[in-house]
Design a protein around this motif. Sequence first.
Motif, PDB file in Angstrom:
ATOM      1  N   UNK A 152       0.780  -1.241   0.000  1.00  0.00           N
ATOM      2  CA  UNK A 152       0.000   0.000   0.000  1.00  0.00           C
ATOM      3  C   UNK A 152       0.807   1.284   0.000  1.00  0.00           C
ATOM      4  N   UNK A 153       2.105   1.206  -0.301  1.00  0.00           N
ATOM      5  CA  UNK A 153       2.905   2.436  -0.345  1.00  0.00           C
ATOM      6  C   UNK A 153       2.520   3.289  -1.537  1.00  0.00           C
ATOM      7  N   UNK A 154       2.424   4.608  -1.310  1.00  0.00           N
ATOM      8  CA  UNK A 154       2.171   5.531  -2.411  1.00  0.00           C
ATOM      9  C   UNK A 154       3.317   5.476  -3.403  1.00  0.00           C
ATOM     10  N   UNK A 155       2.991   5.760  -4.653  1.00  0.00           N
ATOM     11  CA  UNK A 155       3.951   5.591  -5.748  1.00  0.00           C
ATOM     12  C   UNK A 155       5.253   6.370  -5.519  1.00  0.00           C
ATOM     13  N   UNK A 156       5.153   7.634  -5.102  1.00  0.00           N
ATOM     14  CA  UNK A 156       6.346   8.469  -4.926  1.00  0.00           C
ATOM     15  C   UNK A 156       7.295   7.921  -3.874  1.00  0.00           C
ATOM     16  N   UNK A 157       6.771   7.673  -2.684  1.00  0.00           N
ATOM     17  CA  UNK A 157       7.624   7.158  -1.603  1.00  0.00           C
ATOM     18  C   UNK A 157       8.070   5.722  -1.930  1.00  0.00           C
ATOM     19  N   UNK A 158       7.193   4.959  -2.590  1.00  0.00           N
ATOM     20  CA  UNK A 158       7.561   3.597  -2.995  1.00  0.00           C
ATOM     21  C   UNK A 158       8.774   3.603  -3.919  1.00  0.00           C
ATOM     22  N   UNK A 159       8.782   4.541  -4.863  1.00  0.00           N
ATOM     23  CA  UNK A 159       9.941   4.686  -5.756  1.00  0.00           C
ATOM     24  C   UNK A 159      11.204   5.013  -4.975  1.00  0.00           C
ATOM     25  N   UNK A 160      11.086   5.945  -4.034  1.00  0.00           N
ATOM     26  CA  UNK A 160      12.255   6.357  -3.247  1.00  0.00           C
ATOM     27  C   UNK A 160      12.814   5.188  -2.436  1.00  0.00           C
ATOM     28  N   UNK A 161      11.917   4.431  -1.801  1.00  0.00           N
ATOM     29  CA  UNK A 161      12.345   3.281  -0.985  1.00  0.00           C
ATOM     30  C   UNK A 161      13.056   2.247  -1.868  1.00  0.00           C
ATOM     31  N   UNK A 162      12.493   1.996  -3.058  1.00  0.00           N
ATOM     32  CA  UNK A 162      13.091   1.005  -3.963  1.00  0.00           C
ATOM     33  C   UNK A 162      14.420   1.513  -4.536  1.00  0.00           C
ATOM     34  N   UNK A 163      14.445   2.777  -4.938  1.00  0.00           N
ATOM     35  CA  UNK A 163      15.637   3.335  -5.600  1.00  0.00           C
ATOM     36  C   UNK A 163      16.863   3.273  -4.684  1.00  0.00           C
ATOM     37  N   UNK A 164      16.606   3.415  -3.392  1.00  0.00           N
ATOM     38  CA  UNK A 164      17.697   3.464  -2.407  1.00  0.00           C
ATOM     39  C   UNK A 164      18.475   2.147  -2.308  1.00  0.00           C
ATOM     40  N   UNK A 165      17.932   1.040  -2.889  1.00  0.00           N
ATOM     41  CA  UNK A 165      18.674  -0.237  -2.843  1.00  0.00           C
ATOM     42  C   UNK A 165      19.182  -0.647  -4.231  1.00  0.00           C
ATOM     43  N   UNK A 166      19.137   0.281  -5.189  1.00  0.00           N
ATOM     44  CA  UNK A 166      19.455  -0.092  -6.573  1.00  0.00           C
ATOM     45  C   UNK A 166      20.800   0.450  -7.068  1.00  0.00           C
ATOM     46  N   UNK A 167      21.792   0.520  -6.150  1.00  0.00           N
ATOM     47  CA  UNK A 167      23.121   1.029  -6.544  1.00  0.00           C
ATOM     48  C   UNK A 167      23.728   0.231  -7.701  1.00  0.00           C
ATOM     49  N   UNK A 168      23.459  -1.078  -7.724  1.00  0.00           N
ATOM     50  CA  UNK A 168      24.085  -1.888  -8.778  1.00  0.00           C
ATOM     51  C   UNK A 168      23.472  -1.597 -10.147  1.00  0.00           C
ATOM     52  N   UNK A 169      22.245  -1.072 -10.170  1.00  0.00           N
ATOM     53  CA  UNK A 169      21.590  -0.731 -11.438  1.00  0.00           C
ATOM     54  C   UNK A 169      21.906   0.714 -11.856  1.00  0.00           C
ATOM     55  N   UNK A 170      21.815   1.637 -10.901  1.00  0.00           N
ATOM     56  CA  UNK A 170      21.945   3.069 -11.208  1.00  0.00           C
ATOM     57  C   UNK A 170      22.904   3.739 -10.211  1.00  0.00           C
ATOM     58  N   UNK A 171      24.210   3.408 -10.252  1.00  0.00           N
ATOM     59  CA  UNK A 171      25.128   3.878  -9.199  1.00  0.00           C
ATOM     60  C   UNK A 171      25.187   5.397  -9.035  1.00  0.00           C
ATOM     61  N   UNK A 172      25.329   6.133 -10.142  1.00  0.00           N
ATOM     62  CA  UNK A 172      25.437   7.596 -10.049  1.00  0.00           C
ATOM     63  C   UNK A 172      24.119   8.221  -9.605  1.00  0.00           C
ATOM     64  N   UNK A 173      23.012   7.691 -10.144  1.00  0.00           N
ATOM     65  CA  UNK A 173      21.688   8.213  -9.796  1.00  0.00           C
ATOM     66  C   UNK A 173      21.375   8.055  -8.318  1.00  0.00           C
ATOM     67  N   UNK A 174      21.698   6.865  -7.767  1.00  0.00           N
ATOM     68  CA  UNK A 174      21.423   6.605  -6.350  1.00  0.00           C
ATOM     69  C   UNK A 174      22.288   7.498  -5.461  1.00  0.00           C
ATOM     70  N   UNK A 175      23.527   7.700  -5.856  1.00  0.00           N
ATOM     71  CA  UNK A 175      24.431   8.569  -5.089  1.00  0.00           C
ATOM     72  C   UNK A 175      23.881   9.999  -5.029  1.00  0.00           C
ATOM     73  N   UNK A 176      23.445  10.514  -6.174  1.00  0.00           N
ATOM     74  CA  UNK A 176      22.909  11.886  -6.218  1.00  0.00           C
ATOM     75  C   UNK A 176      21.586  11.981  -5.462  1.00  0.00           C
ATOM     76  N   UNK A 177      20.762  10.945  -5.595  1.00  0.00           N
ATOM     77  CA  UNK A 177      19.487  10.879  -4.877  1.00  0.00           C
ATOM     78  C   UNK A 177      19.714  10.993  -3.366  1.00  0.00           C
ATOM     79  N   UNK A 178      20.732  10.296  -2.865  1.00  0.00           N
ATOM     80  CA  UNK A 178      21.025  10.362  -1.424  1.00  0.00           C
ATOM     81  C   UNK A 178      21.506  11.756  -1.011  1.00  0.00           C
ATOM     82  N   UNK A 179      22.227  12.432  -1.904  1.00  0.00           N
ATOM     83  CA  UNK A 179      22.631  13.824  -1.609  1.00  0.00           C
ATOM     84  C   UNK A 179      21.389  14.710  -1.483  1.00  0.00           C
ATOM     85  N   UNK A 180      20.437  14.498  -2.382  1.00  0.00           N
ATOM     86  CA  UNK A 180      19.183  15.277  -2.347  1.00  0.00           C
ATOM     87  C   UNK A 180      18.411  14.994  -1.061  1.00  0.00           C
TER      88      UNK A 180
END
Length: 356
Positions: free
Chosen positions: A269-297
């Motif tokens: 039941x997670x809302x789409x926006x927060x669900x994306x954020x929770x999932x993205x935070x474990x995807x370093x092997x797929x999107x290393x630069x994106x996840x790093x910048x996301x964590x800075x944000x």
Amino acid sequence: MSFKNFKVVPKMIFGRGSFAQLDEVLAEERKRDDDFVVFLVDDVHQGKPLEGRVPLKAQDQLIWVNVDEEPTTKQVDSLTEQVQAHAGKTPVSVVGLGGGSTMDLAKAVSLMLTNPGGSAMYQGWDLIKNPAVHHIGIPTLSGTGAEASRTAVLCGPERKLGLNSDYTVFDQIIMDPELIKDVPTDQWFYTGMDCYIHCIESLEGTYLNEFSKAYGEKSLDLCREVYIDDHPEKDDKLMMASFMGGMSIAYSQVGACHALSYGLSYVLGYHHGIGNCIAFDVLEEFYPEGVKEFRQMMDKHNITLPKGICKDLPDETIAKMVKVAKSLGPLWHNVYGDGWEDKVTDELLTGLYRRI
């Protein structure tokens, strides 16, 4: 080889104060005195100044919609019945005023007013047969790209999947940056990150072409100006980033994060926006630069994500999420290309979910 012939929003107004032009836009649709318009408005605006600005005529129907939960096919069917019972005739326009969920509900209701049966029948690609009632999208929250897309994403009895069709696309959008200025920080962040993640997935996917790249790169630049530079015109920039992020995936596709997020939404039941954020935070092997910048944000805006939400869940709950994520073939094809089926195993997905 045949190329995708996709539809874009034919009419759009952008600018501060442009919401005031809604009455004028609707006047073109009202041909007779008894023609009515349906306004589906996010109930967070109830009793707020925006309520008094909705150009409601005596015969019109205003429905406050609650989107605390993800939109469902059941909710769409119930709203459609409410509209059908209102005046014994079809409205001349359906207006969705709110965030992505509210706009998706407006798109879905406009389709179901002209197509028989329940909305769950149409979850998938190009299953809609009849053109929708005229419909207008007005974002009061930016990031999902719902204003630009050809889908209305719904949780149905079997899965979370959109009503994807050319008829889903809005006939008109009004993008007024003044409408998004008072959004709470968490929501502003999570919804904006939907846009940021769209762009990362699109730009690093196998479907990438110059069309998607042009929109995706500009949208990504705008996201950085909003979430890293804190630009004084950040509302205007986020609104355009959202639109362009939606356009970038029209000719490409999202990827691993959205696939995992759909499982989180559908089962937990997670809302789409927060669900994306929770999932993205474990995807370093797929999107290393994106996840790093996301964590800075996240650090910059003091955002703390829930942790360990799947660690101790029963195996059967994880298996349900894996089934949802695995069913989204086009998303995984965008990640791995041909032969994705061999790579997207239950073990891979289970491992990713257990890290969330």
